[in-house]
Enzyme design. Structure first.
Site, short mmCIF file in Angstrom:
data_model
loop_
_atom_site.label_atom_id
_atom_site.label_comp_id
_atom_site.label_asym_id
_atom_site.label_seq_id
_atom_site.Cartn_x
_atom_site.Cartn_y
_atom_site.Cartn_z
N GLY A 218 -20.42 53.78 74.44
CA GLY A 218 -20.11 53.82 75.86
C GLY A 218 -21.23 53.28 76.71
N GLY A 247 -13.44 48.65 73.63
CA GLY A 247 -13.87 48.46 72.25
C GLY A 247 -13.28 47.21 71.62
N ASP A 248 -12.07 46.85 72.04
CA ASP A 248 -11.43 45.64 71.50
C ASP A 248 -12.16 44.39 71.99
OD1 ASP A 248 -9.56 47.42 70.44
OD2 ASP A 248 -8.28 47.25 72.20
#
Length: 302
Positions: A218, A247-248
């Site tokens: 994060g 995240g992708d």
């Protein structure tokens, strides 16, 4: 091209609302509907970066047809393998103030052993033209939890580097397939390797067969345990918005680093910047290019 695998492809529906009242009526200010699933989101980011991509995975029923139609409309090349059951829908409720986001994921279709075996053969044929493969997301019902390890091993046999982004048992099994990169977030890593620090957990997964383990943390940036040493990427500031799909975007940056044979510092800086820029975009699979350009040179790699 870069191949992305989404076994549990979805039709993503995103509701933007001013503030969520969980006990009352909410008026939606904007609605977005499009093909999703982690691998699809990765492909969208890579395509926006000018890369040749191919989306594969499983799709079935009316929802699967809607997924295929949206990919075609978006100009994303796809070679999805059919299943009989209907694909899933996901729902994201995002406050426009950027303070809270809720994600509701359906479990996905029931996949038969014959359908899965057909996909594995299909996947192997697609690897002939692939420079890297991203295998990510949840598994639909009926698919064994070691399937990502199996796919990564098939890719390794063909000399194609693989990135696995998963949670739970699929993450625990993934290193056995000897993927080039495993990418959990901090919470996923803690579930896969209970106890210890993120660095110790990452080293444990690497010791089980992963070439490198990149942990997204994060606002705290990234931790990467690799064959060349351990690296951290520290963010200069926190980006507020919708974290779904961040995240992708990060994985897209790692995949691009693999095909370009980039150094770990360069690859991690780009990946971290893309993840942060995705938070500033309202829909998973997009990123804010202005945020990316601003934050990229400020990320500190140690």
């Amino acid at each position: 091209m870069i191949l992305t695998v989404t076994l549990n492809a979805a039709l993503d529906v995103t509701y933007q609302v001013p503030d969520v009242d969980w006990d009352g009526v909410n008026r939606v200010s904007a609605v977005h509907r499009r093909a999703g699933g982690k691998g699809v989101n990765v492909a969208r980011v890579l395509a926006a970066l000018g890369q040749d991509v191919l989306v594969t995975g499983l799709a079935g029923g009316p929802t699967g047809q809607a997924i295929e139609e949206d990919l075609q409309a978006a100009g994303l090349p796809a070679a999805l393998h059919p299943v009989a059951a209907d694909s899933r829908t996901t729902l994201v409720v995002s406050e426009q103030a950027g303070t809270r986001t809720a994600l509701f994921n359906e479990p996905g279709p029931e996949v038969t052993p014959a359908e899965l075996a057909g996909f594995v053969r299909h996947f192997e044929s697609l690897l002939d033209a692939a420079r890297a493969v991203v295998i990510s997301g949840s598994l639909p019902r009926g698919v064994p939890t070691d399937t990502y390890a199996t796919l990564a091993a098939v890719a390794a046999e063909k000399g194609v580097p693989a990135i696995v982004d998963a949670d739970g048992d699929p993450l625990r099994h993934a290193p056995k397939g000897r993927p080039s990169v495993v990418k959990p977030n901090r919470e996923e890593l803690a579930r896969a390797v209970p106890g210890g620090t993120p660095a110790e957990g990452a080293q444990a997964l690497r010791g089980q067969g992963a070439g490198a383990v990149v942990v997204s943390m994060g606002a705290d940036g990234l931790l990467a345990v690799t064959g060349e040493g351990t690296f951290t990427a520290r963010m200069p500031y926190t980006v507020r918005g919708n974290p779904t799909g961040a995240g992708d975007s990060l994985v897209a940056g790692l995949a691009l680093g693999l095909v370009e044979s980039a150094s770990w510092p360069d690859s991690l800086r780009r990946a971290a910047a893309l993840g942060a820029a995705a938070v500033a975009a309202p829909v998973a699979g997009d990123f804010d290019p202005d945020v990316y350009a601003d934050i990229h040179p400020q990320i500190i790699i140690t």
